[in-house]
Scaffold this motif. Structure first.
Motif, short mmCIF file in Angstrom:
data_model
loop_
_atom_site.label_atom_id
_atom_site.label_comp_id
_atom_site.label_asym_id
_atom_site.label_seq_id
_atom_site.Cartn_x
_atom_site.Cartn_y
_atom_site.Cartn_z
N ASP A 260 31.36 45.70 56.48
CA ASP A 260 30.17 44.85 56.58
C ASP A 260 28.99 45.78 56.30
N PHE A 261 28.43 45.67 55.12
CA PHE A 261 27.37 46.60 54.72
C PHE A 261 26.15 46.52 55.63
N GLU A 262 25.86 45.35 56.18
CA GLU A 262 24.68 45.20 57.03
C GLU A 262 24.81 46.00 58.33
N THR A 263 26.03 46.15 58.84
CA THR A 263 26.23 46.84 60.13
C THR A 263 26.95 48.18 59.98
N LEU A 264 27.26 48.58 58.77
CA LEU A 264 27.99 49.82 58.52
C LEU A 264 27.23 51.02 59.08
N LYS A 265 27.99 51.91 59.72
CA LYS A 265 27.46 53.19 60.19
C LYS A 265 28.29 54.27 59.53
N LEU A 266 27.63 55.23 58.91
CA LEU A 266 28.35 56.33 58.28
C LEU A 266 28.85 57.30 59.34
N HIS A 267 29.98 57.93 59.09
CA HIS A 267 30.49 58.95 60.00
C HIS A 267 29.86 60.29 59.63
N GLU A 268 30.17 61.31 60.42
CA GLU A 268 29.51 62.61 60.24
C GLU A 268 30.06 63.43 59.09
N LYS A 269 31.24 63.10 58.58
CA LYS A 269 31.84 63.89 57.50
C LYS A 269 31.13 63.61 56.17
N PRO A 270 31.03 64.63 55.32
CA PRO A 270 30.36 64.44 54.03
C PRO A 270 31.24 63.85 52.93
N PRO B 221 21.26 48.30 48.28
CA PRO B 221 19.99 47.75 47.79
C PRO B 221 18.95 47.86 48.91
N GLU B 222 17.71 47.72 48.54
CA GLU B 222 16.67 47.71 49.58
C GLU B 222 16.89 46.47 50.42
N GLY B 223 16.73 46.63 51.73
CA GLY B 223 16.94 45.49 52.61
C GLY B 223 17.23 45.93 54.02
N GLU B 224 17.79 45.02 54.78
CA GLU B 224 18.06 45.22 56.20
C GLU B 224 19.48 45.75 56.40
N PHE B 225 19.63 47.05 56.42
CA PHE B 225 20.92 47.70 56.63
C PHE B 225 20.75 48.77 57.71
N LEU B 226 21.79 48.96 58.52
CA LEU B 226 21.73 49.99 59.57
C LEU B 226 21.84 51.39 58.99
N ALA B 227 22.72 51.55 58.01
CA ALA B 227 22.99 52.88 57.46
C ALA B 227 21.87 53.33 56.53
N GLU B 228 21.66 54.61 56.49
CA GLU B 228 20.73 55.22 55.54
C GLU B 228 21.53 55.57 54.29
N PRO B 229 21.23 54.93 53.15
CA PRO B 229 22.03 55.20 51.95
C PRO B 229 21.72 56.56 51.34
#
Length: 147
Positions: free
Chosen positions: A15-25, A32-40
């Motif tokens: 779910d791109f809107e609520t996706l959280k990235l993990h710490e691994k690279p 796209p620009e918009g309301e997303f939790l993750a920093e792209p």
């Protein structure tokens, strides 16, 4: 044979809107620009093409890459999960793409490419996404030049 050994993939529904990235690279995210939790890692372009044409062009590009298979297509057809295996060892990487309508003849997409194994991917996911986006832009530009 190595494909069998490295069979575990990230097959969760994203779910791109609520996706959280993990710490691994070993991941790369384009939104796209918009309301997303993750920093792209990168902002996706808004393209002057219908969402139907964008899905078709992107699918053509993704499925013509080496060792790529479709894992799943969402019920609405707007999200596709691909698996691409690395050339030598056959490590599986999962790539999730979601298409967004921005207007009648404009659209954009989100892409989340990640490795199932290891800590670092040595930039593989970023290179993949960059290649696919560059190929998409070239294909769309070529189609505009044709009569």
């Amino acid at each position: 044979m190595l494909d069998f050994l490295f069979s575990t993939i990230d097959d969760r529904v994203i779910d791109f809107e609520t996706l959280k990235l993990h710490e691994k690279p070993n991941q790369y995210l384009v939104l796209p620009e918009g309301e997303f939790l993750a920093e792209p890692h990168r902002i996706s372009p808004v393209l002057n093409v219908s969402i139907t044409e964008l899905k078709k062009r992107f699918s053509d590009i993704a499925q013509h890459q080496k060792k790529v298979k479709v894992l799943r297509i969402s019920d609405d057809g707007l999200q596709v999960d691909y698996v691409q295996r690395t050339p030598f060892m056959g490590y599986p990487d999962t790539i999730t793409v979601r298409f967004y309508r921005r207007g009648e003849d404009t659209s954009t997409l989100a892409i989340y490419s990640r490795s199932s194994y290891g800590y670092s991917d040595l930039g593989t996911n970023k290179k993949r996404v960059t290649l696919w986006l560059d190929s998409l832009k070239a294909a769309l530009n070529d189609s505009k030049k044709q009569p």
